[in-house]
Scaffold this motif. Structure first.
Motif, PDB file in Angstrom:
ATOM      1  N   LYS A 207       2.679  13.753   3.017  1.00 34.08           N
ATOM      2  CA  LYS A 207       1.865  14.963   3.187  1.00 34.08           C
ATOM      3  C   LYS A 207       2.705  16.193   3.223  1.00 34.08           C
TER       4      LYS A 207
ATOM      5  N   ALA B 298       0.843  -1.200   0.000  1.00 31.85           N
ATOM      6  CA  ALA B 298       0.000   0.000   0.000  1.00 31.85           C
ATOM      7  C   ALA B 298       0.873   1.244   0.000  1.00 31.85           C
ATOM      8  N   TYR B 299       0.506   2.216  -0.814  1.00 30.17           N
ATOM      9  CA  TYR B 299       1.295   3.450  -0.934  1.00 30.17           C
ATOM     10  C   TYR B 299       0.603   4.550  -0.161  1.00 30.17           C
ATOM     11  N   ASP B 300       1.323   5.137   0.809  1.00 29.30           N
ATOM     12  CA  ASP B 300       0.834   6.291   1.552  1.00 29.30           C
ATOM     13  C   ASP B 300       1.526   7.515   1.008  1.00 29.30           C
ATOM     14  N   GLU B 301       0.766   8.387   0.365  1.00 26.30           N
ATOM     15  CA  GLU B 301       1.345   9.592  -0.219  1.00 26.30           C
ATOM     16  C   GLU B 301       1.839  10.515   0.881  1.00 26.30           C
TER      17      GLU B 301
END
Length: 67
Positions: free
Chosen positions: A67, A62-65
Motif C-alpha cells: 500500500k 496469495a499476493y498482498d499488494e
C-alpha cells in the motif's frame, strides 16, 4: 521472478528486435535466427514470470499488494 526483472528482459528484447530489424549487423537469413533466439529468451522469461507474483513469491501464494 520479480516483476522488474521480467519487464527489463522484455524491454531489452524489444530493443534487440528493433535493432536486429533496422541495423545491418546480420544478413537476411541470420536476422531470422537472431529474432528467433531473442523471442525464445522472451518466451522463457514470460513463462517463468507467469508462475510468480510481482514480488517474486510463487503464484500459489496469495499476493498482498503493498500500500
Amino acid at each position: 521472478m520479480k516483476r522488474w526483472f521480467n519487464v527489463s528482459v522484455q524491454l531489452l528484447g524489444l530493443a534487440a528486435h528493433v535493432a536486429n530489424l533496422l541495423l545491418p549487423v546480420f544478413s537476411g537469413d541470420n536476422k531470422i535466427i537472431v529474432a528467433a533466439m531473442i523471442a525464445a529468451v522472451q518466451g522463457i522469461t514470460g513463462i517463468l514470470a507467469h508462475a510468480s507474483n510481482p514480488d517474486g513469491t510463487p503464484a500459489s501464494v496469495a499476493y498482498d499488494e503493498p500500500k
